[in-house]
Scaffold this motif. Structure first.
Motif, mmCIF file in Angstrom:
data_model
loop_
_atom_site.group_PDB
_atom_site.id
_atom_site.type_symbol
_atom_site.label_atom_id
_atom_site.label_comp_id
_atom_site.label_asym_id
_atom_site.label_seq_id
_atom_site.Cartn_x
_atom_site.Cartn_y
_atom_site.Cartn_z
ATOM 1 N N PRO A 213 0.343 -0.909 -0.829
ATOM 2 C CA PRO A 213 -0.044 -0.322 -2.124
ATOM 3 C C PRO A 213 -0.455 1.143 -2.013
ATOM 4 N N GLU A 214 -0.972 1.541 -0.840
ATOM 5 C CA GLU A 214 -1.380 2.946 -0.657
ATOM 6 C C GLU A 214 -0.145 3.851 -0.714
ATOM 7 N N ILE B 169 -4.230 2.943 -8.944
ATOM 8 C CA ILE B 169 -4.579 1.729 -8.181
ATOM 9 C C ILE B 169 -4.373 0.487 -9.050
ATOM 10 N N ASN C 297 -2.529 -7.820 0.888
ATOM 11 C CA ASN C 297 -2.751 -6.370 0.769
ATOM 12 C C ASN C 297 -4.236 -6.020 0.781
ATOM 13 N N GLN C 298 -5.061 -6.999 0.433
ATOM 14 C CA GLN C 298 -6.497 -6.750 0.351
ATOM 15 C C GLN C 298 -7.158 -6.871 1.733
ATOM 16 N N ARG D 257 -11.691 1.600 3.064
ATOM 17 C CA ARG D 257 -11.950 0.851 1.826
ATOM 18 C C ARG D 257 -13.350 0.273 1.764
ATOM 19 N N ILE E 133 -1.888 -8.042 -7.090
ATOM 20 C CA ILE E 133 -3.145 -8.021 -6.319
ATOM 21 C C ILE E 133 -4.294 -8.265 -7.290
ATOM 22 N N ARG F 75 -8.955 -3.922 -3.948
ATOM 23 C CA ARG F 75 -8.294 -4.240 -2.674
ATOM 24 C C ARG F 75 -9.256 -4.676 -1.576
ATOM 25 N N ASN G 225 -1.693 -2.415 -8.419
ATOM 26 C CA ASN G 225 -2.208 -3.773 -8.213
ATOM 27 C C ASN G 225 -1.563 -4.766 -9.183
ATOM 28 N N ASP H 297 -1.506 -4.040 4.311
ATOM 29 C CA ASP H 297 -2.591 -3.384 3.538
ATOM 30 C C ASP H 297 -2.221 -1.956 3.137
ATOM 31 N N ASP I 6 -11.231 -8.377 -0.683
ATOM 32 C CA ASP I 6 -11.465 -9.776 -1.045
ATOM 33 C C ASP I 6 -12.666 -10.287 -0.278
#
Ligand code: NAD
Length: 344
Positions: free
Chosen positions: A314-315, A334, A284-285, A147, A343, A245, A338, A311, A247
């Motif tokens: 969400p993938e 995405i 998740n981020q 990421r 998210i 994703r 989110n 993390d 922060d």
């Protein structure tokens, strides 16, 4: 509605199940457990049909007053797609069962890339999984590295990455894991993380090392990326600001001449996730310390923290959308995921 089964209801399985339930284009049709332990609680409260891993296990569930809807094979038959969240290196043995039933399957990062053939990260290679039957969502560490490196690679080009993973020794629930009073290096170099990133960002020249430390809440990465041109730290922060994703957090707040501790470490980051009322206090981020980003010539230095339990969640949702051809545009998937997961 895509019918999703979860095989292996532990740290990752229960979270993926909850995340699927929050989407409007997929639903849970059952989860598989080997034993009627405390971890069934969430599944029963959520009314997920429970399947025993094998026939011989059914009486154990019945003794505890839990009705099962069948065994693993029964769930595999009714599901369009199974998310296999069994312990690493076990899951791949289930491939023939999924193939026999004609059911799509997703594995997690504990499996090797080769037998599955396609590895997944929402940002870097979503389109490779469109319409695929078998896909592996890469590990929590690989997801984190991918990421943050991908937008840098697109802007500056990357000559080489060297990174050290400071890894938590077990998840908070894993009282049987260690070390509890030691730091254990991975003596094989590169550690598996570098080659794993190359399964979702091909041609990235990256080498990694890793140590295991006595903490349960997050991993921390120390990353040195040698770019093709000199980076501007503010531009790098802007790139990450605009990447989903990730922060950006501040370790210390500057007040005239003093520095105030804000989010100096993983303990405070996870407290912030709990204060933010994220489900389970998950994050998740990927958290990147703004004040830890530096450049010297063409080299970019930064630190990031990974909430290993969440993390990749969400993938998994995006991978389902790609494989079932629900969405061809990665950024739309995405955003949809989110929004459903809250998210920012
Ligand atoms: P876990 O041990 O928390 O959960 C695994 C679950 O599978 C347990 O409930 C176990 O009882 C069950 N199980 C064992 N054998 C089974 C079988 N034959 N059939 C059905 N269920 C079975 O493990 P986890 O941490 O959720 O890891 C699952 C996968 O996700 C692994 O590949 C792991 O490498 C990967 N992963 C884990 C993390 C993490 O930090 N926990 C992060 C990213 C990826």
């Amino acid at each position: 509605m895509i019918k999703v089964g979860i095989n292996g209801y532990g740290t990752i399985g229960k979270r993926v199940a909850e995340a699927v339930s929050l989407q409007d284009d997929m639903k849970i049709v059952g989860i598989v457990k080997t034993k009627p332990t405390y971890e069934l609680r969430g599944a029963i409260d959520a009314n997920y049909p429970v399947f025993a891993s094998t026939k011989s296990k059914i009486p154990f569930f019945n003794e505890k007053g839990i009705e099962v809807s069948g065994v693993t094979e029964d769930l595999v038959k009714i599901a369009d797609l199974v998310v296999d969240c069994t312990p690493g290196k076990l899951g791949v043995n289930n491939m023939s069962m999924y193939k026999k039933a004609g059911t799509k399957a997703i594995w997690q990062g504990g499996e090797k890339h080769a037998p599955i053939g396609t590895s997944f990260n929402s940002l870097t290679n979503y389109s490779e999984s469109i319409g695929k039957d078998y896909v592996r969502v890469v590990s929590c560490n690989t997801t984190g590295l991918s990421r943050t490196l991908y937008p840098i690679m697109n802007e500056y080009g990357i000559n080489n990455v060297q990174a050290v993973m400071v890894r938590r020794s077990g998840d908070p629930k894993d009282s049987d894991r260690g070390p509890i009073n030691s730091i254990e290096p991975v003596l094989t170099v590169p550690s598996h993380h570098g080659p794993d990133v190359q399964t979702v960002i091909t041609d990235l020249n990256i080498q990694t090392m890793a140590v295991k430390v006595p903490t349960t809440i997050m991993h921390v990465h120390c990353i040195i990326a040698e770019l093709n041109s000199e980076p501007d730290v503010n531009r790098v922060l802007e790139l990450w600001e605009n990447t989903p994703r990730i922060d950006l957090i501040e370790g210390f707040l500057k007040n005239k001449d003093s520095k105030i501790r804000n989010l100096p470490g993983t303990a405070e980051i996870m407290e912030l996730a709990r204060d933010s009322l994220y489900t389970r206090g998950d994050l998740n981020q990927i958290a990147v310390w703004k004040d830890g980003v530096h450049s010297f010539g063409k080299k970019l230095y930064y630190y990031q923290a990974i909430h290993q339990e969440s993390d990749v969640v969400p993938e998994n949702i995006d991978a389902i959308r790609a494989m079932c051809e629900l969405e061809s545009d990665p950024s739309k998937s995405i955003q949809k995921t989110n929004r459903a997961l809250g998210i920012n």
